[in-house]
Design a protein around this motif. Structure first.
Motif, short mmCIF file in Angstrom:
data_model
loop_
_atom_site.label_atom_id
_atom_site.label_comp_id
_atom_site.label_asym_id
_atom_site.label_seq_id
_atom_site.Cartn_x
_atom_site.Cartn_y
_atom_site.Cartn_z
N LEU A 175 0.85 -1.19 0.00
CA LEU A 175 0.00 0.00 0.00
C LEU A 175 0.89 1.25 0.00
O LEU A 175 1.79 1.38 0.83
N ASN A 184 -8.40 5.76 2.30
CA ASN A 184 -8.55 4.32 2.09
C ASN A 184 -7.58 3.81 1.02
O ASN A 184 -6.82 4.58 0.42
N ASP A 185 -7.65 2.51 0.82
CA ASP A 185 -6.72 1.84 -0.11
C ASP A 185 -6.79 2.46 -1.51
O ASP A 185 -5.76 2.79 -2.12
N ARG A 199 -5.23 6.08 -1.72
CA ARG A 199 -3.76 6.08 -1.66
C ARG A 199 -3.16 5.62 -2.99
O ARG A 199 -2.18 6.19 -3.48
N ARG A 200 -3.73 4.59 -3.55
CA ARG A 200 -3.20 4.07 -4.82
C ARG A 200 -3.41 5.08 -5.96
O ARG A 200 -2.56 5.24 -6.83
#
Length: 261
Positions: free
Chosen positions: A127, A219-220, A223-224
């Motif tokens: 992550l 959240n995931d 961030r990505r």
């Protein structure tokens, strides 16, 4: 043919002369001569979302002047990168400076596809935790007729998302207020910046240069997505006048540290 490409060439310039970032506009003129009038007209018609960026800067680590050329579509790669590579080792004339230069050798070369870049970010288990933006040439934005000389993350995301969507409509990055949401989850934790002017067309553009360290939250997916957009900046540049030499960036992301259980 790659959609995204970043080519860096070592330049041989006249003795006792120095390269500086504002000469990006001079090298833009050289690049337009290389690609020819028809391609130059097509590139101009792309307006603010031109499918390339370029700059010149002095690489302090290697101690050499560098010309960086990036393309953001297969057509741009075919009509810009390939003709430039054909001129390796030949003497070229910079009319505005009355210089002869030589494209000596390739310092670095990177290529990717839009989907490949996205897969690299979204399919990895790690992550993203943040990253460092090294701003090699002056970065600036324009708002309400005035230059913005501070690193507003909202404007960075807005600029990069607009270019991505224009040049890769098959998979656009779109959501209402996304730029603001990303900016609220991206935090500047350290910076070493200074104001800097960029001379173009007998005038000065005001902006900033240096480096910025950012930390991601959210959240995931958020961030990505931030990591993907900043990785795209390595090819697209950030802000205004990236075709003339502004907004060149080196971004390096880092993973989110794992918490001990």
């Amino acid at each position: 043919m790659p959609e995204l490409c970043r080519l860096e060439l070592r330049l041989s310039i006249p003795p006792n002369e120095q390269i500086h970032a504002s000469m990006g506009s001079v090298f833009h003129g050289l690049l337009m001569d290389i690609v020819g009038s028809d391609m130059a007209a097509w590139l101009h018609d792309e307006n603010s979302h031109r499918p390339f960026s370029q700059c010149v800067y002095f690489n302090k680590e290697l101690g050499v002047p560098v010309w960086r050329i990036c393309t953001l579509s297969e057509e741009a790669h075919r009509n810009i990168i390939l003709p430039v590579l054909d001129l390796m080792g030949e003497r070229l004339f910079l009319a505005q400076k009355h210089w002869e230069i030589v494209l000596e050798d390739i310092i670095s070369y990177a290529e990717a596809g839009y989907q490949e870049l996205a897969d690299e970010v979204f399919l990895t288990e790690e992550l993203p935790g943040g990253g460092v933006l090294n701003l090699l040439t002056t970065v600036s934005f324009k708002r309400d007729g005035h230059y913005v000389i501070l690193p507003e993350l909202y404007l960075m995301f807005q600029n990069l998302i607009a270019r991505w969507n224009k040049l890769f409509p098959e998979n656009i990055i779109s959501a209402q207020g996304l730029e603001h949401e990303l900016a609220s989850c991206c935090h500047i934790t350290k910076y070493a910046l200074h104001t800097q002017t960029f001379s173009v067309n007998n005038g000065n553009v005001y902006g900033f240069c240096g480096n910025i360290r950012v930390k991601f939250s959210g959240n995931d997916m958020t961030r990505r997505l931030m990591n993907l957009i900043f990785l795209y900046a390595n090819f697209a540049g950030i802000g205004i006048k990236t075709a003339l030499g502004m907004g060149a960036v080196d971004y390096q992301g880092f993973a989110n540290p794992r918490r001990s259980s």
